[in-house]
Design a protein around this motif. Structure first.
Motif, short mmCIF file in Angstrom:
data_model
loop_
_atom_site.label_atom_id
_atom_site.label_comp_id
_atom_site.label_asym_id
_atom_site.label_seq_id
_atom_site.Cartn_x
_atom_site.Cartn_y
_atom_site.Cartn_z
N VAL A 123 0.84 -1.21 0.00
CA VAL A 123 0.00 0.00 0.00
C VAL A 123 0.87 1.26 0.00
N THR A 126 2.41 1.62 -3.56
CA THR A 126 1.39 1.92 -4.58
C THR A 126 0.87 3.35 -4.41
N VAL A 127 0.54 3.71 -3.21
CA VAL A 127 -0.05 5.04 -2.98
C VAL A 127 1.00 6.13 -3.23
N VAL A 131 -0.13 8.43 -6.31
CA VAL A 131 -0.81 9.67 -5.89
C VAL A 131 0.19 10.81 -5.73
N VAL A 145 -10.67 9.03 -3.71
CA VAL A 145 -10.15 7.66 -3.59
C VAL A 145 -11.32 6.70 -3.72
N ILE A 152 -5.55 -0.42 0.00
CA ILE A 152 -4.98 0.76 -0.65
C ILE A 152 -5.68 2.03 -0.17
N ALA A 156 -4.18 5.49 1.41
CA ALA A 156 -4.24 6.70 0.59
C ALA A 156 -4.93 7.83 1.33
N LEU A 206 -7.83 8.43 -7.63
CA LEU A 206 -7.17 7.12 -7.58
C LEU A 206 -8.27 6.08 -7.78
#
Ligand SMILES: NC(=O)c1ccc[n+]([C@@H]2O[C@H](COP(=O)([O-])OP(=O)(O)OC[C@H]3O[C@@H](n4cnc5c(N)ncnc54)[C@H](OP(=O)(O)O)[C@@H]3O)[C@@H](O)[C@H]2O)c1
Length: 319
Positions: A123, A126-127, A131, A145, A152, A156, A206
């Motif tokens: 997470v 990815t975030v 982002v 989001v 995730i 985020a 996202l």
């Protein structure tokens, strides 16, 4: 070592714990004795035969883990046997041992247990990469989001709110809406009852849904908005209105973390260590863990994710 194997693709019952040869560290890699791993949406696809590991990756599922370094491969510097780490993986986390390129290792954040740390690498990477690095979210900007209480989503929301962004989420229930607001979202849209476009416009979106939300996502973008698609839970092919996009001078991105070359993953991990780890160590962001199950209950863990009643991460304790 024991690992979760897939003798055939299928439902959760296809996940089979078996004795397999020990993981071995190649050049530039270490072996991590795994304490815990966590379930990602992509693992469900791999189990069903729709998401094969990239070339050279472990055949076993598991995109992240925490544990203790037990062996060093050739040319490894800066890490020692006995170090407690967590790691972003291309696969192989659902096992007692996994080989990890050193660029994908992170120290366990101060104040967190090894089990908690297993919920972070996927997470956080990815975030942060989507982002912040790619969409360049600024303080004061409006972020949407989708799936705001997913693994995730929970990360985020926290990271963006701490950054000073105004965060809206979509969620499937009032209970999930309440959890997202607690994490720092300022608004939750119940997507089964309301249209999220009316809650916009948004500078950054996202998206986990892909095709199903493409048109409405573009409608919901602000001028100079950035849509980042990271999931295809709502299908792969949609129609893009270029006139709308052009009029807003907006951008549509789509990315996948797993397939990136090791150097790119290492750059993301270094960015996460510098930009995200201090906020975790300061207690400003916490891993949100729905439940911890033993590895032997991996099938149940997949059922939990599939049913989508969870908030945050489902962690598997390996040893
Ligand atoms: N591209 C990449 O590199 C990358 C990396 C990691 C994850 N991902 C993707 O990110 C997404 C989240 O992953 P995860 O592991 O955190 O999964 P997860 O915890 O299983 O979350 C999936 C979420 O989707 C939500 N959802 C279902 N239908 C929805 C809809 N119509 N509108 C909005 N939300 C909806 C569910 O919540 P509700 O109950 O609220 O519906 C659930 O929270 C997945 O699509 C995954 O594939 C991509």
């Amino acid at each position: 070592m024991r690992a979760v194997t897939l003798p055939s693709f299928g439902g959760p019952e296809a996940l089979t714990l078996a004795d397999v040869p020990d993981a071995v560290a190649g050049p530039g890699e270490v072996v991590v004795d795994v304490t815990a791993t966590a379930v990602n949406r992509a693992d469900l696809l791999q189990r069903q035969g729709f998401y094969n590991p990239p070339p050279g990756a472990s055949p076993y599922p598991g995109l992240e883990c925490s544990g203790t370094i037990s062996a060093l491969g050739e040319g490894v510097a800066g890490w020692s046997v006995g170090d407690q780490v967590c790691a972003l993986l291309s696969g192989g986390g659902y096992a007692e041992k996994v080989a990890v390129p050193v660029g994908q290792l992170l120290p366990v954040p101060h104040g967190l247990s090894l089990v908690e740390a297993a919920a972070l690498p996927e997470v956080a990477c990815t975030v942060w990469s989507n982002v912040f690095s790619l969409a360049d979210l600024h303080p004061g900007e409006r972020l949407l989001v989708h799936g705001g209480t997913s693994g995730i989503g929970t990360f985020a929301v926290q990271l963006a709110a701490r950054h000073g962004a105004d965060v809206t989420v979509t969620v499937g229930s009032a209970e999930k809406a309440a959890r997202a607001l607690e994490l720092g979202a300022s608004r939750a849209v119940l997507y089964k009852e309301e249209d999220f476009v009316a809650a916009g416009p948004f500078d950054v979106i996202l998206d986990n849904m892909g095709a199903k939300y493409l048109e409405r996502n573009v409608d919901a973008l602000a001028t100079n908005g950035r849509l980042v698609v990271i999931g295809m839970q709502g299908g792969v092919k949609g129609e893009l209105n270029l006139a709308t996009l052009l009029g807003k001078r907006a951008a549509v991105h789509a990315t996948s973390l797993r397939a990136r070359p090791a150097e790119e993953k290492a750059a993301i991990v270094a960015g996460v260590l510098a930009a995200v780890w201090p906020a975790i160590e300061a207690g400003e962001i916490r891993p949100v863990i729905d439940r911890v199950l033993p590895l032997a209950e991996v099938a149940e863990a997949h059922r939990v994710l599939e049913a989508s009643g969870h908030v945050g991460k489902v962690v598997l304790e390996v040893t």
